[in-house]
Design a protein around this motif. Sequence first.
Motif, PDB file in Angstrom:
ATOM      1  N   MET A   1       0.838  -1.194   0.000  1.00 35.89           N
ATOM      2  CA  MET A   1       0.000   0.000   0.000  1.00 35.89           C
ATOM      3  C   MET A   1       0.877   1.250   0.000  1.00 35.89           C
ATOM      4  SD  MET A   1      -2.503   1.149   3.057  1.00 35.89           S
ATOM      5  CE  MET A   1      -3.252   2.747   3.032  1.00 35.89           C
ATOM      6  N   LEU A   2       0.449   2.281  -0.736  1.00 31.32           N
ATOM      7  CA  LEU A   2       1.214   3.511  -0.755  1.00 31.32           C
ATOM      8  C   LEU A   2       1.134   4.203   0.595  1.00 31.32           C
ATOM      9  CD1 LEU A   2      -0.177   4.819  -4.161  1.00 31.32           C
ATOM     10  CD2 LEU A   2       2.103   3.909  -3.766  1.00 31.32           C
ATOM     11  N   SER A   3       2.241   4.858   1.025  1.00 31.60           N
ATOM     12  CA  SER A   3       2.188   5.525   2.318  1.00 31.60           C
ATOM     13  C   SER A   3       1.205   6.696   2.286  1.00 31.60           C
ATOM     14  CB  SER A   3       3.588   6.004   2.711  1.00 31.60           C
ATOM     15  OG  SER A   3       4.128   6.769   1.662  1.00 31.60           O
ATOM     16  N   ASP A   4       1.112   7.388   1.138  1.00 33.37           N
ATOM     17  CA  ASP A   4       0.091   8.426   0.984  1.00 33.37           C
ATOM     18  C   ASP A   4      -0.695   8.100  -0.283  1.00 33.37           C
ATOM     19  OD1 ASP A   4      -1.515  10.552   0.717  1.00 33.37           O
ATOM     20  OD2 ASP A   4       0.068  12.025   0.385  1.00 33.37           O
ATOM     21  N   PRO A   5      -1.926   7.585  -0.130  1.00 30.11           N
ATOM     22  CA  PRO A   5      -2.685   7.134  -1.302  1.00 30.11           C
ATOM     23  C   PRO A   5      -3.345   8.273  -2.083  1.00 30.11           C
ATOM     24  CG  PRO A   5      -3.934   6.742   0.695  1.00 30.11           C
ATOM     25  CD  PRO A   5      -2.620   7.317   1.134  1.00 30.11           C
ATOM     26  N   THR A   6      -3.215   9.511  -1.630  1.00 27.52           N
ATOM     27  CA  THR A   6      -3.878  10.617  -2.327  1.00 27.52           C
ATOM     28  C   THR A   6      -3.394  10.675  -3.777  1.00 27.52           C
ATOM     29  OG1 THR A   6      -3.899  11.820  -0.249  1.00 27.52           O
ATOM     30  CG2 THR A   6      -4.359  13.092  -2.236  1.00 27.52           C
ATOM     31  N   GLY A   7      -4.337  10.752  -4.696  1.00 32.14           N
ATOM     32  CA  GLY A   7      -3.988  10.816  -6.109  1.00 32.14           C
ATOM     33  C   GLY A   7      -3.813   9.456  -6.754  1.00 32.14           C
ATOM     34  N   SER A   8      -4.080   8.385  -6.017  1.00 28.20           N
ATOM     35  CA  SER A   8      -3.903   7.037  -6.580  1.00 28.20           C
ATOM     36  C   SER A   8      -5.262   6.434  -6.961  1.00 28.20           C
ATOM     37  CB  SER A   8      -3.206   6.129  -5.566  1.00 28.20           C
ATOM     38  OG  SER A   8      -4.062   5.887  -4.472  1.00 28.20           O
ATOM     39  N   TRP A   9      -5.208   5.346  -7.687  1.00 28.71           N
ATOM     40  CA  TRP A   9      -6.405   4.584  -8.054  1.00 28.71           C
ATOM     41  C   TRP A   9      -6.390   3.246  -7.322  1.00 28.71           C
ATOM     42  CZ3 TRP A   9     -10.135   6.767 -10.954  1.00 28.71           C
ATOM     43  CH2 TRP A   9      -9.792   7.844 -11.793  1.00 28.71           C
ATOM     44  N   THR A  10      -7.571   2.779  -6.930  1.00 30.40           N
ATOM     45  CA  THR A  10      -7.696   1.452  -6.316  1.00 30.40           C
ATOM     46  C   THR A  10      -8.628   0.597  -7.174  1.00 30.40           C
ATOM     47  OG1 THR A  10      -7.474   2.377  -4.096  1.00 30.40           O
ATOM     48  CG2 THR A  10      -8.434   0.193  -4.252  1.00 30.40           C
ATOM     49  N   PRO A  11      -8.220  -0.641  -7.505  1.00 30.24           N
ATOM     50  CA  PRO A  11      -9.118  -1.529  -8.265  1.00 30.24           C
ATOM     51  C   PRO A  11     -10.153  -2.139  -7.318  1.00 30.24           C
ATOM     52  CG  PRO A  11      -7.026  -2.624  -7.833  1.00 30.24           C
ATOM     53  CD  PRO A  11      -6.907  -1.259  -7.211  1.00 30.24           C
ATOM     54  N   VAL A  12     -11.272  -1.452  -7.133  1.00 30.62           N
ATOM     55  CA  VAL A  12     -12.206  -1.825  -6.058  1.00 30.62           C
ATOM     56  C   VAL A  12     -13.060  -3.046  -6.386  1.00 30.62           C
ATOM     57  CG1 VAL A  12     -12.332   0.471  -5.018  1.00 30.62           C
ATOM     58  CG2 VAL A  12     -13.879  -0.132  -6.879  1.00 30.62           C
ATOM     59  N   ALA A  13     -13.285  -3.314  -7.682  1.00 37.55           N
ATOM     60  CA  ALA A  13     -14.161  -4.437  -8.039  1.00 37.55           C
ATOM     61  C   ALA A  13     -14.014  -4.752  -9.522  1.00 37.55           C
ATOM     62  CB  ALA A  13     -15.624  -4.092  -7.741  1.00 37.55           C
ATOM     63  N   LEU A  14     -14.505  -5.909  -9.889  1.00 38.09           N
ATOM     64  CA  LEU A  14     -14.580  -6.264 -11.305  1.00 38.09           C
ATOM     65  C   LEU A  14     -15.932  -5.823 -11.855  1.00 38.09           C
ATOM     66  CD1 LEU A  14     -13.018  -9.851 -11.295  1.00 38.09           C
ATOM     67  CD2 LEU A  14     -11.892  -7.610 -11.505  1.00 38.09           C
ATOM     68  N   SER A  15     -15.922  -5.414 -13.105  1.00 28.96           N
ATOM     69  CA  SER A  15     -17.162  -4.920 -13.728  1.00 28.96           C
ATOM     70  C   SER A  15     -18.290  -5.944 -13.624  1.00 28.96           C
ATOM     71  CB  SER A  15     -16.917  -4.621 -15.210  1.00 28.96           C
ATOM     72  OG  SER A  15     -15.904  -3.661 -15.349  1.00 28.96           O
ATOM     73  N   VAL A  16     -17.935  -7.199 -13.798  1.00 27.54           N
ATOM     74  CA  VAL A  16     -18.941  -8.256 -13.822  1.00 27.54           C
ATOM     75  C   VAL A  16     -19.658  -8.401 -12.473  1.00 27.54           C
ATOM     76  CG1 VAL A  16     -17.359 -10.135 -13.175  1.00 27.54           C
ATOM     77  CG2 VAL A  16     -19.292 -10.612 -14.684  1.00 27.54           C
ATOM     78  N   ASP A  17     -19.013  -7.924 -11.413  1.00 24.99           N
ATOM     79  CA  ASP A  17     -19.608  -8.051 -10.081  1.00 24.99           C
ATOM     80  C   ASP A  17     -20.472  -6.850  -9.693  1.00 24.99           C
ATOM     81  OD1 ASP A  17     -18.455 -10.543  -9.650  1.00 24.99           O
ATOM     82  OD2 ASP A  17     -16.567  -9.659  -8.985  1.00 24.99           O
ATOM     83  N   LEU A  18     -20.669  -5.928 -10.633  1.00 29.31           N
ATOM     84  CA  LEU A  18     -21.526  -4.769 -10.355  1.00 29.31           C
ATOM     85  C   LEU A  18     -22.502  -4.578 -11.531  1.00 29.31           C
ATOM     86  CD1 LEU A  18     -21.857  -2.454  -8.192  1.00 29.31           C
ATOM     87  CD2 LEU A  18     -20.548  -1.022  -9.787  1.00 29.31           C
ATOM     88  N   PRO A  19     -23.569  -5.392 -11.545  1.00 34.74           N
ATOM     89  CA  PRO A  19     -24.537  -5.253 -12.639  1.00 34.74           C
ATOM     90  C   PRO A  19     -25.307  -3.932 -12.517  1.00 34.74           C
ATOM     91  CG  PRO A  19     -24.891  -7.286 -11.371  1.00 34.74           C
ATOM     92  CD  PRO A  19     -23.935  -6.444 -10.593  1.00 34.74           C
ATOM     93  N   PRO A  20     -25.947  -3.494 -13.597  1.00 34.11           N
ATOM     94  CA  PRO A  20     -26.774  -2.280 -13.519  1.00 34.11           C
ATOM     95  C   PRO A  20     -27.825  -2.403 -12.423  1.00 34.11           C
ATOM     96  CG  PRO A  20     -26.470  -2.933 -15.799  1.00 34.11           C
ATOM     97  CD  PRO A  20     -25.900  -4.046 -14.963  1.00 34.11           C
ATOM     98  N   GLY A  21     -28.061  -1.286 -11.725  1.00 36.46           N
ATOM     99  CA  GLY A  21     -29.107  -1.261 -10.696  1.00 36.46           C
ATOM    100  C   GLY A  21     -28.699  -1.861  -9.373  1.00 36.46           C
ATOM    101  N   THR A  22     -27.386  -1.967  -9.103  1.00 32.24           N
ATOM    102  CA  THR A  22     -26.952  -2.559  -7.831  1.00 32.24           C
ATOM    103  C   THR A  22     -25.982  -1.635  -7.105  1.00 32.24           C
ATOM    104  OG1 THR A  22     -25.120  -3.737  -8.877  1.00 32.24           O
ATOM    105  CG2 THR A  22     -27.182  -4.941  -8.633  1.00 32.24           C
TER     106      THR A  22
END
Length: 217
Positions: A1-22
Amino acid sequence: MLSDPTGSWTPVALSVDLPPGTVVPARTPAGPIALWRSASGRPSASADRCPHRGMRLSHGFVRGETLSCIYHGWSYGAAGNCLRIPAHPGLSPPETIRVATHPVEEAGGVIWVGVGEPATQPPQLAGLVPLRSLQAQAGMAALEAAAGAKADENGLLETTQNSQEIRLLLAFQERDETLIHVLLDGDSSLLERIAVSRAVEALRRKAEAIEAEGSSR
Ligand code: FES
């Protein structure tokens, strides 16, 4: 983990696990978020706390292009502004009622959420596609120790386990918990997918054993 995460991106989920309307709970290094996708397919990330009485918005529901709180039904748009207060149907909610939001980018089947305002786009995963995600009860350091390799600043970790090449995207959850996204070459066969999946599960067990041993000292 970055010591200061400001300005970074996190891969929070896969697209397939977030269908429309959820809506689902997720985490960035800055804290918990409600990750949701509108009916039209647009992903959004809101702070996981309703400005009204603090209920977790990830317990709420998506209706059309809005995220609604499960408690009193206040609804928020993708920009975080409150659009509707059911107890006062004739009222236009003031602009000051807002939930904090985070930048979201979706590319190659991965949903990335920014901490602060990243100056660059999330990394491209050329030729790679996500296979699945799994949670490890182990921190990044334990996973790196198990893999014998370091993750880069985007959480990408490449290693070989039992002759099997594996590539992972790691996302910090808690000090001793990590979300693992398994990546594959786009043209991998079913047998290769199964072999990689098993190799990653073995790596997770190894990392969890390292984590458990570290915390029992
Ligand atoms: S706590 Fe969310 S609407 Fe009341």
